[in-house]
Design a protein around this motif. Structure first.
Motif, PDB file in Angstrom:
ATOM      1  N   LEU A 204       0.835  -1.212   0.000  1.00 24.64           N
ATOM      2  CA  LEU A 204       0.000   0.000   0.000  1.00 24.64           C
ATOM      3  C   LEU A 204       0.869   1.261   0.000  1.00 24.64           C
ATOM      4  O   LEU A 204       0.579   2.248  -0.677  1.00 24.64           O
ATOM      5  N   ASP A 205       1.961   1.194   0.752  1.00 30.20           N
ATOM      6  CA  ASP A 205       2.830   2.345   0.826  1.00 30.20           C
ATOM      7  C   ASP A 205       3.400   2.705  -0.561  1.00 30.20           C
ATOM      8  O   ASP A 205       3.566   3.881  -0.891  1.00 30.20           O
ATOM      9  N   LYS A 206       3.662   1.687  -1.357  1.00 29.79           N
ATOM     10  CA  LYS A 206       4.193   1.956  -2.707  1.00 29.79           C
ATOM     11  C   LYS A 206       3.123   2.574  -3.590  1.00 29.79           C
ATOM     12  O   LYS A 206       3.409   3.424  -4.429  1.00 29.79           O
ATOM     13  N   LYS A 207       1.885   2.112  -3.412  1.00 30.60           N
ATOM     14  CA  LYS A 207       0.797   2.718  -4.203  1.00 30.60           C
ATOM     15  C   LYS A 207       0.709   4.204  -3.857  1.00 30.60           C
ATOM     16  O   LYS A 207       0.521   5.055  -4.723  1.00 30.60           O
ATOM     17  N   LYS A 208       0.851   4.486  -2.561  1.00 32.88           N
ATOM     18  CA  LYS A 208       0.734   5.879  -2.115  1.00 32.88           C
ATOM     19  C   LYS A 208       1.891   6.714  -2.686  1.00 32.88           C
ATOM     20  O   LYS A 208       1.681   7.808  -3.202  1.00 32.88           O
ATOM     21  N   GLN A 209       3.096   6.148  -2.604  1.00 32.14           N
ATOM     22  CA  GLN A 209       4.254   6.890  -3.124  1.00 32.14           C
ATOM     23  C   GLN A 209       4.120   7.123  -4.625  1.00 32.14           C
ATOM     24  O   GLN A 209       4.481   8.185  -5.133  1.00 32.14           O
ATOM     25  N   ALA A 210       3.607   6.118  -5.330  1.00 33.45           N
ATOM     26  CA  ALA A 210       3.434   6.269  -6.789  1.00 33.45           C
ATOM     27  C   ALA A 210       2.432   7.393  -7.068  1.00 33.45           C
ATOM     28  O   ALA A 210       2.665   8.245  -7.937  1.00 33.45           O
ATOM     29  N   LEU A 211       1.339   7.408  -6.321  1.00 32.88           N
ATOM     30  CA  LEU A 211       0.322   8.444  -6.521  1.00 32.88           C
ATOM     31  C   LEU A 211       0.904   9.832  -6.203  1.00 32.88           C
ATOM     32  O   LEU A 211       0.682  10.793  -6.949  1.00 32.88           O
ATOM     33  N   ASP A 212       1.668   9.926  -5.116  1.00 35.37           N
ATOM     34  CA  ASP A 212       2.280  11.212  -4.756  1.00 35.37           C
ATOM     35  C   ASP A 212       3.227  11.687  -5.862  1.00 35.37           C
ATOM     36  O   ASP A 212       3.257  12.869  -6.216  1.00 35.37           O
ATOM     37  N   LEU A 213       4.000  10.754  -6.405  1.00 37.50           N
ATOM     38  CA  LEU A 213       4.948  11.139  -7.457  1.00 37.50           C
ATOM     39  C   LEU A 213       4.213  11.621  -8.704  1.00 37.50           C
ATOM     40  O   LEU A 213       4.613  12.598  -9.346  1.00 37.50           O
ATOM     41  N   ILE A 214       3.144  10.911  -9.038  1.00 37.77           N
ATOM     42  CA  ILE A 214       2.379  11.316 -10.220  1.00 37.77           C
ATOM     43  C   ILE A 214       1.844  12.726 -10.020  1.00 37.77           C
ATOM     44  O   ILE A 214       1.919  13.575 -10.911  1.00 37.77           O
ATOM     45  N   ARG A 215       1.333  12.973  -8.822  1.00 31.76           N
ATOM     46  CA  ARG A 215       0.796  14.327  -8.545  1.00 31.76           C
ATOM     47  C   ARG A 215       1.910  15.366  -8.650  1.00 31.76           C
ATOM     48  O   ARG A 215       1.709  16.465  -9.153  1.00 31.76           O
ATOM     49  N   LYS A 216       3.096  14.986  -8.147  1.00 35.27           N
ATOM     50  CA  LYS A 216       4.221  15.933  -8.143  1.00 35.27           C
ATOM     51  C   LYS A 216       4.645  16.299  -9.570  1.00 35.27           C
ATOM     52  O   LYS A 216       4.944  17.451  -9.851  1.00 35.27           O
ATOM     53  N   TYR A 217       4.672  15.311 -10.465  1.00 37.76           N
ATOM     54  CA  TYR A 217       5.218  15.567 -11.801  1.00 37.76           C
ATOM     55  C   TYR A 217       4.163  16.002 -12.813  1.00 37.76           C
ATOM     56  O   TYR A 217       4.484  16.445 -13.909  1.00 37.76           O
ATOM     57  N   GLU A 218       2.907  15.879 -12.422  1.00 36.74           N
ATOM     58  CA  GLU A 218       1.823  16.106 -13.366  1.00 36.74           C
ATOM     59  C   GLU A 218       1.838  17.509 -13.974  1.00 36.74           C
ATOM     60  O   GLU A 218       1.529  17.684 -15.153  1.00 36.74           O
TER      61      GLU A 218
END
Ligand code: PLP
Length: 428
Positions: A204-218
């Motif tokens: 779950l933590d990786k899903k969260k990190q992936a989502l955060d990264l996507i938001r950051k680079y979007e």
């Protein structure tokens, strides 16, 4: 003059290995297929299905609507039950009638012909030729076929035992930002539960990190980038602990898309799947679905609705989970016995597949001696190389294989693995 009249898409579409692998299994009864993605045959829910069909068709008030066209989005009862089920999987301690957050709203669910159709609809909705998506390396090879035919480029994100390597995801995003390629990036695709092909589950933590990264680079992309979670095998967990979905991380459901299926947990022949889509994509997906078929078979949706509303679904899940646990154990113990010590695999906690890593110099691809000799000995596996995207930034690994314990019986699993072991030792 051109040699054919095909569209660019038609010309790009390649033979799908899945069709060939499934046909090989059906055409050659003597073949032990550890390749085809079929589910366990003996536990298919014959009696439940018959009983429910009798119930539906035995009453004109249920039977007539079931035999009529439904709606493009899908049967409301089935969508509500699906929403409630997803919510209770993510928040097992609560089970409200109507889940309180939009991620689990029936209004955001589209019922499709298997989750495969959802993957295709979504791809048509989002991608133009040349667009880019980030996928797990390796990933679900049928999805790679869609990507290829639509002219999309895929880049692989390295996998670890608990899902994608987040550092590698960030490096890729950084590189794309610097090169400007991020303007073509539309999505990150994760098969997050008992992944096809590796059997791994994303933490779950990786899903969260992936989502955060996507938001950051979007912001560098100039458009939304979505995170698609393909949960095809989620309900086939036979050990380990449950993991919440990415829906639970995005309560207003802006950037996450989720797809699930009743194929694997109930019956592949029924082929009812679904997608959970953000408001921003919903009407587009529905317009495209209307062009495809303006609604999935209503009778099958009514069947699944009845299955989910009674005790049958849970009891069937218990049966098949026990079965797959036994089969996976049979496979692992046969591999321990018959495979060389230098070969590696992880013990699956769910799903239908195990992933075997051979020493690098051993080739497993369709043209390899191992594959050909295995076929001679009437045993089939999925070459690992089929599961890797065409990504010029790395060499495609060619020393792995996916072996499935889904459809073969326990004796056939043992025999299939024994034959593979013999091939390995004969080819030295
Ligand atoms: C990862 C993954 N996603 C989606 C699907 C599609 O399944 P279905 O269309 O039966 O729901 C499969 C089928 O094998 C799969 O392995």
């Amino acid at each position: 003059m051109k040699k054919h009249s095909l569209s660019q898409l038609g010309a790009r579409a390649e033979d799908s290995p899945i069709s060939w692998l499934m046909k090989a299994a059906l055409d050659r009864p003597q073949l032990i297929s550890l390749a085809a993605g079929f589910t366990d045959n003996t536990t298919l829910p014959l009696k439940i299905t018959q009983e429910i069909f009798n119930r539906i068709l035995g009453s004109s008030s249920k039977g007539r609507p079931a035999l009529q066209y439904g709606t493009t989005q899908g049967d409301l009862t089935l969508r509500r039950l699906t929403a409630r089920r997803l919510y209770s999987l993510d928040f097992p301690e609560t089970s409200p009638e109507n889940p309180p957050v939009s991620s689990y709203s029936a209004g955001n669910i589209v019922i499709t012909n298997g989750s495969q159709q959802f993957l295709y609809l979504l791809s048509e909705a989002l991608y133009d030729p040349g667009d880019l998506i980030l996928v797990e390396d390796p990933t679900y090879f049928v999805f790679l076929g869609i990507a290829k035919s639509l002219g999309m480029q895929c880049r692989g994100i390295r996998m670890q035992s608990d899902g994608i390597d987040i550092k590698h995801l960030e490096e890729q995003l950084e590189g794309l930002r610097d090169s400007g390629g991020i303007r073509r990036l539309k999505m990150v695709y994760l098969v997050s539960y008992f992944q096809n092909p590796t059997g791994r589950t994303t933490a779950l933590d990786k899903k969260k990190q992936a989502l955060d990264l996507i938001r950051k680079y979007e912001s560098h992309a100039g458009h939304p980038i979505f995170l698609l979670e393909d949960a095809a095998y989620r309900e086939l967990r036979f050990s380990g602990v449950p993991v919440a979905s990415i829906l639970s991380l995005d309560p207003h459901q802006e950037r996450v898309i989720y797809t699930g299926t009743y194929s694997k947990p109930f019956a592949t022949g029924v082929r009812v799947g679904f997608g959970v889509v953000p408001d921003s994509l919903l009407s587009t997906i529905l317009r495209i679905k209307a062009n495809h078929d303006f609604g999935s078979p209503h009778l099958l949706q009514k069947l699944m609705g009845e299955v989910l509303s009674g005790p049958h679904y849970e009891s069937h899940l218990l049966t098949i989970r026990r079965r797959y646990l036994r089969k996976s154990r049979a496979m692992i113990s046969a591999m321990k016995k018959f495979f060389p010590e230098s070969y590696h695999w992880e013990t699956p906690e769910g799903g239908l597949n195990a992933w075997v890593v051979l020493p690098r110099k051993r080739r497993t691809g369709l043209k390899s001696r191992i594959f050909k000799e295995a076929l001679n000995q009437n045993v089939l596996y999925v070459p690992g190389s089929l599961c890797y995207a065409e990504d010029s930034s790395r060499l495609k690994p060619n020393h792995e294989m996916r072996v499935s314990f889904g459809s073969a019986s326990e004796p056939d699993i043992r025999e299939g693995i024994r034959r593979l072991g013999r091939v390995f030792s004969e080819l030295g």
